[in-house]
Write an enzyme that holds these catalytic residues in place. Structure first.
Site, mmCIF file in Angstrom:
data_model
loop_
_atom_site.group_PDB
_atom_site.id
_atom_site.type_symbol
_atom_site.label_atom_id
_atom_site.label_comp_id
_atom_site.label_asym_id
_atom_site.label_seq_id
_atom_site.Cartn_x
_atom_site.Cartn_y
_atom_site.Cartn_z
ATOM 1 C CD GLU A 1 -3.061 0.915 2.216
ATOM 2 O OE1 GLU A 1 -3.382 -0.213 2.619
ATOM 3 O OE2 GLU A 1 -3.575 1.963 2.644
ATOM 4 C CE LYS B 1 -6.302 -1.914 5.067
ATOM 5 N NZ LYS B 1 -5.552 -0.909 4.296
ATOM 6 C CG ASP C 1 1.620 -16.944 11.557
ATOM 7 O OD1 ASP C 1 0.789 -16.356 10.838
ATOM 8 O OD2 ASP C 1 1.478 -18.119 11.942
ATOM 9 C CG HIS D 1 -4.476 7.119 -0.336
ATOM 10 N ND1 HIS D 1 -5.423 6.156 -0.133
ATOM 11 C CD2 HIS D 1 -3.647 7.030 0.723
ATOM 12 C CE1 HIS D 1 -5.185 5.522 0.992
ATOM 13 N NE2 HIS D 1 -4.113 6.037 1.537
#
Ligand code: MEV
Length: 430
Positions: free
Chosen positions: A80, A264, A280, A377
């Site tokens: 991202e 998130k 992991d 972004h």
């Protein structure tokens, strides 16, 4: 001070790669692995079944995190575009206010052995078998014990709801201090080794034996205090910004749909560090999200409040990071990533992860309550448009800058801009 040269992020990617190799004194093979994955095909083959190659992701560095009075340059692997930029921004703002304070629990992990058909009193019989289980696990845990970890407890509880068969199920939990390992292998082996002893003690039959990824007793947390005078964004002053951040967090504490996106944002940082260090990611994410739902509803994992003219930000969650064993120990890029962090133990790495997650959340929420995230972004997206149009090397920045100036972020403009750039270059006779 960050160990990276000044203005590191403004150098070309090749230069950054070279500088990092020099800083960490990487071997030829380690540099090749970092730059291109070259030489890793055999590694892929021992890591997974039916390996055919790699799925390389960018590895970047969020520089200059001040955590517990030390400075860290944090390696992050992510697809991202805005994640590392956001982490670096938050690191700089919070560094100017003294940095992050962090904490971590002892690295305790739990393995579960589920037994069916256990008669009344089976739980107590399991608890009474603790010394026998500890003795049976001693050889398996010898090296862990040598490092200060090892067997800690055996406890048992019965499923109280469900069908009649389910009510005869007892869960025996073996608690182990895994020190610097993530611990999955040793916990699974411990559960399978202990299972026959537990079956015999409880008078039941094993259903399954496996670690719990919940890692409830292996939490880490971070906090920052940011004077409102140091919080500013365009026309927005510190008090107003802090109030909006607190409100945004209250919304995420109350609204599960928003909390998922909010969390998130935290995981953008934590997962990128987990991936960079070959930890992991699925185990860590499962534990964090389960923790967010521990009271029933799913909630935001950060807290923000205004106290004594400061914005206080806090985050905590289970963070089962390892720094030895598993893929962490033998993946050359993961080893380089850990070296960049000064070869931390698992507790230190979890504390760094907690600070990074909090930083990531702070940057995201600050952008959301001000100009929104699309502005940033789109600037970064422009690089991808330029790349897709065929730009390479310095052309990428020049095309992207042009797109940002015109505000026209699409493939057609990128292609035209690149063509014009090349024509201008040719006609200049260079
Ligand atoms: C984007 O990857 C992360 C954010 O959606 C997090 C958030 O909404 O808080 C910006």
């Amino acid at each position: 001070m960050s160990r990276l040269p000044k203005a590191f992020r403004k150098r070309s990617v090749r230069e950054r790669n070279r500088l990092l190799g020099e800083l960490l004194e990487l071997s030829h093979d380690e540099r090749a692995a970092l730059a291109s994955g070259h030489g890793l095909l055999d590694l892929a083959d021992v890591m997974v079944e039916s390996a055919v190659g790699f799925m390389p992701l960018p590895l970047g560095v969020a520089a200059g995190f001040r955590i517990d009075d030390e400075t860290y340059d944090i390696p992050m692997a992510t697809e991202e575009p805005s994640v590392i930029a956001a982490a670096g921004f938050a690191a700089a703002v919070i560094r100017r206010a003294g940095g992050f304070c962090t904490w971590a629990d002892e690295p305790l992990m739990t393995a579960q052995v589920f037994l069916e058909g256990v008669p009344p009193g089976g739980e107590a019989a399991i608890a009474a078998a603790e010394a026998e289980v500890a003795a049976a696990l001693a050889p398996l845990l010898a090296s862990m014990q040598h490092r200060g970890g090892g067997f800690r407890a055996l406890r048992a509880r019965r499923a109280l709801t469900g069908t009649a068969a389910a009510r005869e199920v007892v869960c025996a939990e073996i608690v182990i201090d895994v020190r610097d390992a993530m611990g999955a292998n040793v916990l699974n082996s411990a559960a399978e080794t202990a299972a026959p002893i537990l079956e015999h003690a409880a008078g039941g039959r094993r259903v399954m034996a496996i670690l719990s990824n919940a890692a409830r007793e292996r939490r880490a947390g971070a906090r920052f205090r940011l004077p409102l005078s140091k919080l500013r964004r365009g026309a927005h002053g510190g008090q107003a910004l802090a109030e909006r951040i607190v409100l945004a967090n209250e919304i995420a504490a109350d609204n599960a749909e928003r909390a998922v996106t909010h969390n998130k944002g935290i995981m953008n940082g934590i997962t990128a560090l987990a991936l960079a260090t070959a930890n992991d990611t699925r185990a860590i994410e499962a534990a964090v999200h389960a923790y967010a739902a521990r009271e029933g509803g799913y909630r935001a994992l950060t807290e923000y409040r205004i106290e004594n003219n400061e914005l206080v930000g806090c985050f905590s969650a289970p963070l089962a990071f390892g720094t030895v064993g598993g893929a962490v120990g033998f993946h050359p890029v993961a080893r380089s990533a850990l070296r960049l962090l000064g070869d931390p133990g698992s507790e230190r790495l979890a504390r760094i992860a907690a600070a990074l997650g909090l930083a990531q959340s702070f940057a995201a929420v600050l952008a959301l309550v001000t100009e929104g995230i699309q502005a940033g972004h789109m600037r970064l997206h422009a690089n991808r448009l330029a790349f897709n149009a065929g730009a390479r090397g310095e052309e990428i920045t020049r095309v992207a800058e042009q797109l940002a100036q015109t505000g026209s972020f699409n493939a057609e403009t990128a292609g035209r801009t690149l063509q014009e750039l090349r024509e201008a270059h040719d006609s200049s006779g260079l």
